[in-house]
Design a protein around this motif. Structure first.
Motif, PDB file in Angstrom:
ATOM      1  N   TYR A 125       0.650  -1.350  -0.060  1.00 46.43           N
ATOM      2  CA  TYR A 125       0.071   0.005  -0.071  1.00 46.43           C
ATOM      3  C   TYR A 125       0.824   1.207  -0.112  1.00 46.43           C
ATOM      4  N   ILE A 126       0.541   2.272  -0.786  1.00 45.65           N
ATOM      5  CA  ILE A 126       1.319   3.337  -0.905  1.00 45.65           C
ATOM      6  C   ILE A 126       0.434   4.579  -0.412  1.00 45.65           C
ATOM      7  N   THR A 127       0.990   5.355   0.522  1.00 42.96           N
ATOM      8  CA  THR A 127       0.040   6.383   1.023  1.00 42.96           C
ATOM      9  C   THR A 127       0.937   7.732   0.799  1.00 42.96           C
ATOM     10  N   ASP A 128       0.141   9.050   1.142  1.00 43.56           N
ATOM     11  CA  ASP A 128       0.823  10.218   0.964  1.00 43.56           C
ATOM     12  C   ASP A 128       2.145  10.313   1.822  1.00 43.56           C
ATOM     13  N   ASP A 129       1.967   9.907   2.911  1.00 40.70           N
ATOM     14  CA  ASP A 129       2.891  10.003   3.757  1.00 40.70           C
ATOM     15  C   ASP A 129       4.313   9.346   3.588  1.00 40.70           C
ATOM     16  N   MET A 130       4.451   8.411   2.596  1.00 35.85           N
ATOM     17  CA  MET A 130       5.539   7.679   2.115  1.00 35.85           C
ATOM     18  C   MET A 130       6.263   8.537   0.983  1.00 35.85           C
ATOM     19  N   ILE A 131       5.547   9.566   0.330  1.00 36.29           N
ATOM     20  CA  ILE A 131       6.138  10.197  -0.558  1.00 36.29           C
ATOM     21  C   ILE A 131       7.034  11.425   0.034  1.00 36.29           C
ATOM     22  N   PRO A 132       8.236  11.450  -0.561  1.00 34.94           N
ATOM     23  CA  PRO A 132       9.210  12.733   0.146  1.00 34.94           C
ATOM     24  C   PRO A 132       8.817  14.033  -0.317  1.00 34.94           C
ATOM     25  N   SER A 133       9.373  14.838   0.214  1.00 35.03           N
ATOM     26  CA  SER A 133       8.981  16.174  -0.035  1.00 35.03           C
ATOM     27  C   SER A 133       8.864  16.521  -1.558  1.00 35.03           C
ATOM     28  N   SER A 134       7.482  16.854  -2.052  1.00 32.28           N
ATOM     29  CA  SER A 134       7.406  17.025  -3.233  1.00 32.28           C
ATOM     30  C   SER A 134       6.142  17.886  -3.284  1.00 32.28           C
ATOM     31  N   PRO A 135       6.045  18.655  -4.594  1.00 29.05           N
ATOM     32  CA  PRO A 135       4.517  19.323  -4.810  1.00 29.05           C
ATOM     33  C   PRO A 135       3.663  18.502  -5.284  1.00 29.05           C
ATOM     34  N   ILE A 136       3.983  17.332  -5.702  1.00 35.77           N
ATOM     35  CA  ILE A 136       3.059  16.234  -6.102  1.00 35.77           C
ATOM     36  C   ILE A 136       2.479  15.445  -5.004  1.00 35.77           C
ATOM     37  N   ARG A 137       1.302  15.353  -4.611  1.00 34.89           N
ATOM     38  CA  ARG A 137       0.791  14.688  -3.696  1.00 34.89           C
ATOM     39  C   ARG A 137      -0.025  13.512  -3.985  1.00 34.89           C
ATOM     40  N   LEU A 138      -0.387  12.520  -3.253  1.00 31.35           N
ATOM     41  CA  LEU A 138      -1.245  11.467  -3.451  1.00 31.35           C
ATOM     42  C   LEU A 138      -2.689  11.987  -2.932  1.00 31.35           C
ATOM     43  N   SER A 139      -3.377  12.495  -3.921  1.00 33.39           N
ATOM     44  CA  SER A 139      -4.644  13.034  -3.507  1.00 33.39           C
ATOM     45  C   SER A 139      -5.424  12.883  -4.871  1.00 33.39           C
ATOM     46  N   THR A 140      -6.739  13.305  -4.610  1.00 38.39           N
ATOM     47  CA  THR A 140      -7.804  13.430  -5.843  1.00 38.39           C
ATOM     48  C   THR A 140      -7.368  14.784  -6.788  1.00 38.39           C
ATOM     49  N   ARG A 141      -6.824  15.807  -6.076  1.00 32.62           N
ATOM     50  CA  ARG A 141      -6.510  16.932  -6.689  1.00 32.62           C
ATOM     51  C   ARG A 141      -5.420  16.648  -7.674  1.00 32.62           C
ATOM     52  N   THR A 142      -4.447  16.142  -7.198  1.00 32.96           N
ATOM     53  CA  THR A 142      -3.373  15.634  -8.075  1.00 32.96           C
ATOM     54  C   THR A 142      -3.865  14.772  -9.427  1.00 32.96           C
ATOM     55  N   PHE A 143      -4.357  13.712  -9.178  1.00 40.22           N
ATOM     56  CA  PHE A 143      -5.014  12.725 -10.192  1.00 40.22           C
ATOM     57  C   PHE A 143      -6.077  13.445 -11.066  1.00 40.22           C
ATOM     58  N   GLY A 144      -6.760  14.492 -10.314  1.00 41.01           N
ATOM     59  CA  GLY A 144      -7.825  15.054 -11.022  1.00 41.01           C
ATOM     60  C   GLY A 144      -7.346  15.978 -12.027  1.00 41.01           C
ATOM     61  N   VAL A 185       5.871   7.041  -8.656  1.00 40.73           N
ATOM     62  CA  VAL A 185       5.452   5.859  -7.731  1.00 40.73           C
ATOM     63  C   VAL A 185       6.331   4.863  -7.471  1.00 40.73           C
ATOM     64  N   LEU A 186       6.645   4.066  -8.548  1.00 39.82           N
ATOM     65  CA  LEU A 186       7.313   2.920  -8.438  1.00 39.82           C
ATOM     66  C   LEU A 186       8.940   3.072  -8.235  1.00 39.82           C
ATOM     67  N   LYS A 187       9.440   3.968  -8.860  1.00 43.19           N
ATOM     68  CA  LYS A 187      10.623   4.331  -8.675  1.00 43.19           C
ATOM     69  C   LYS A 187      11.004   5.032  -7.292  1.00 43.19           C
ATOM     70  N   ILE A 188      10.252   5.694  -6.600  1.00 43.64           N
ATOM     71  CA  ILE A 188      10.330   6.221  -5.393  1.00 43.64           C
ATOM     72  C   ILE A 188      10.144   5.375  -4.161  1.00 43.64           C
ATOM     73  N   MET A 189       9.010   4.643  -4.492  1.00 49.77           N
ATOM     74  CA  MET A 189       8.776   4.186  -3.210  1.00 49.77           C
ATOM     75  C   MET A 189       8.472   2.442  -3.517  1.00 49.77           C
ATOM     76  N   VAL A 190       8.284   1.937  -4.460  1.00 52.96           N
ATOM     77  CA  VAL A 190       7.997   0.525  -4.501  1.00 52.96           C
ATOM     78  C   VAL A 190       9.488  -0.212  -4.907  1.00 52.96           C
ATOM     79  N   ILE A 191      10.258   0.168  -5.609  1.00 54.06           N
ATOM     80  CA  ILE A 191      11.658  -0.286  -6.076  1.00 54.06           C
ATOM     81  C   ILE A 191      12.580   0.022  -4.746  1.00 54.06           C
ATOM     82  N   PRO A 192      12.500   0.692  -3.934  1.00 56.28           N
ATOM     83  CA  PRO A 192      13.511   0.929  -2.903  1.00 56.28           C
ATOM     84  C   PRO A 192      12.804  -0.121  -1.827  1.00 56.28           C
ATOM     85  N   LYS A 193      11.691  -0.251  -1.709  1.00 54.87           N
ATOM     86  CA  LYS A 193      11.296  -1.101  -0.464  1.00 54.87           C
ATOM     87  C   LYS A 193      11.737  -2.708  -0.953  1.00 54.87           C
ATOM     88  N   VAL A 194      11.555  -2.883  -2.383  1.00 55.06           N
ATOM     89  CA  VAL A 194      11.916  -4.409  -2.566  1.00 55.06           C
ATOM     90  C   VAL A 194      13.656  -4.246  -2.611  1.00 55.06           C
TER      91      VAL A 194
END
Length: 391
Positions: free
Chosen positions: A214-233, A342-351
């Motif tokens: 599961y990827i949540t917004d608090d896992m994203i480093p400091s960035s103007p892009i947030r995991l929100s409906t505004r970003t995906f909207g 999302v894959l490069k910053i959060m998934v790959i480092p976890k793996v």
């Protein structure tokens, strides 16, 4: 092998200036003793086949003394032991005749002492990690699948090398391909690890449900892009209209076991997964937004650390398709960059964090690997290494 000679030497109280350990094709190990240095307590001493007494001397010539034993699986035992004096001639110069009987009794004791030395080796062999727990999901089995093959220069052991779910040994829906190690002689030990071994790990972890995150917004480093409906909207307007001002959660999960491929100097991993996006409603209720089918091509770097094989992954490219939408149709290409992030910053480092912990190689006791080199060949990787044992 050298430890066996050392143990045998200590037990027999022999210095072996012309001893030789050799491999006997189809049989096992042979230890031959030429000139012997034998310590006799008292007034007698034997040195390089010349025996001297304070009140006289005589010469003793011995040839053809050999000791042979056979290696079985999975322990070492002395199936065949022969101590033979090809010829013996004693010439006395004022000595006593009891020495001939003493020497005959000594020859009679060689095989029992060899058996004792072999028995002393088995507790060390029992430390071979035939079944080693990897983590809470998996264990790896290194049991022998056939008897050792002995040639003039080496002993070949065929080990299973397969991952299983802990307590549940279910075979994967694919089979190992046979392979043979190329001739090598610069290292003490060579280990061939096939793609089947790595792929069986993928099957095990996928079956255990461990290849999901599961990827949540608090896992994203400091960035103007947030995991929100505004970003995906910004890419899918329907999301911002139906779920304004909400945070989101992504579930990245494999849909089948990853597949690794070994080609000369190249390791690639194909991963089929699904990405499910949710809007987080008040009271943490999740509303599904869409599901993407995701095929990823990943490069792998594999290395040996201690007595473990480890690795790191690098994402090459992805191919996405819309599997299901709860907000109406949209062009998935608009999400390509954000999903890559999302894959490069959060998934790959976890793996990679898990892969860097490593997976155990077959080892006996406190064995260290030194001067280790790894080659990627077609269908398998070859590890060449020297060995050191610590107390």
């Amino acid at each position: 092998m050298s430890q066996f000679v050392s143990d045998l030497t200590n037990i027999l109280n022999l210095g072996l200036p012309k001893s030789q350990v050799r491999l006997v094709p189809g049989t096992g190990v042979s230890l031959s003793i030429g000139d012997a240095f034998i310590n006799l307590h008292g007034n007698w001493r034997v040195k390089y086949l010349r025996i001297i007494q304070d009140s006289g001397s005589f010469d003793l010539a011995v040839s053809g003394l050999s000791i042979s034993t056979t290696i079985n699986r999975p322990m070492v035992s002395g199936v065949n032991c022969q101590a033979v004096v090809g010829s013996a001639k004693i010439r006395f110069h004022g000595g006593t005749s009891w020495l001939y009987n003493l020497f005959s009794k000594f020859v009679d004791q060689i095989c029992p002492l060899v058996d004792e030395a072999i028995d002393d080796m088995n507790p060390h062999l029992k430390t071979l990690n035939v079944l080693a727990q990897v983590d809470k999901y998996a264990e790896i089995e290194y049991s022998m699948v056939e008897s050792p093959v002995v040639s003039n220069s080496n002993i070949d052991l065929s080990l299973k090398g397969e991952f299983y779910n802990i307590g549940q040994h279910k075979e994967p829906p694919f089979s190992p391909n046979p392979f043979s190690l190329p001739p090598q002689d610069s290292n003490m030990l060579y280990i061939g690890l096939s793609a089947f071994t790595i792929n069986s790990a993928g099957f095990v972890y996928n079956s255990a449900g461990a290849l999901s995150l599961y990827i949540t917004d608090d896992m994203i480093p400091s960035s103007p892009i947030r995991l929100s409906t505004r970003t995906f909207g910004a890419f899918i307007p329907q999301i911002a209209k139906q779920y304004p001002g909400l945070m989101m959660k992504l579930l990245v999960k494999t849909v089948k076991e990853p597949t690794i491929t070994f080609e000369p100097d190249n390791v690639t991993l194909q991963v089929q997964s699904a990405v499910t996006a949710y809007a987080i409603q008040p009271k943490s209720t999740l509303s599904p937004l869409f599901v993407l089918n995701l095929n990823a091509s990943v490069s792998a770097k594999i290395y040996v650390e201690g007595v473990k094989v480890a690795g790191t992954l690098t994402l090459n490219e992805i191919d996405m398709a819309l599997a299901k939408s709860y907000v109406g149709p949209f062009d998935v290409r608009s999400l390509n960059n954000i999903i890559l992030m999302v894959l490069k910053i959060m998934v790959i480092p976890k793996v990679n964090a898990r892969l860097e912990e490593g997976f155990p190689l077959p080892a006996i006791g406190k064995m260290n690997l030194v001067n280790t080199q790894l080659q990627i060949l077609k269908g398998y990787m070859l590890i060449g290494t020297d060995i050191q044992f610590t107390a």
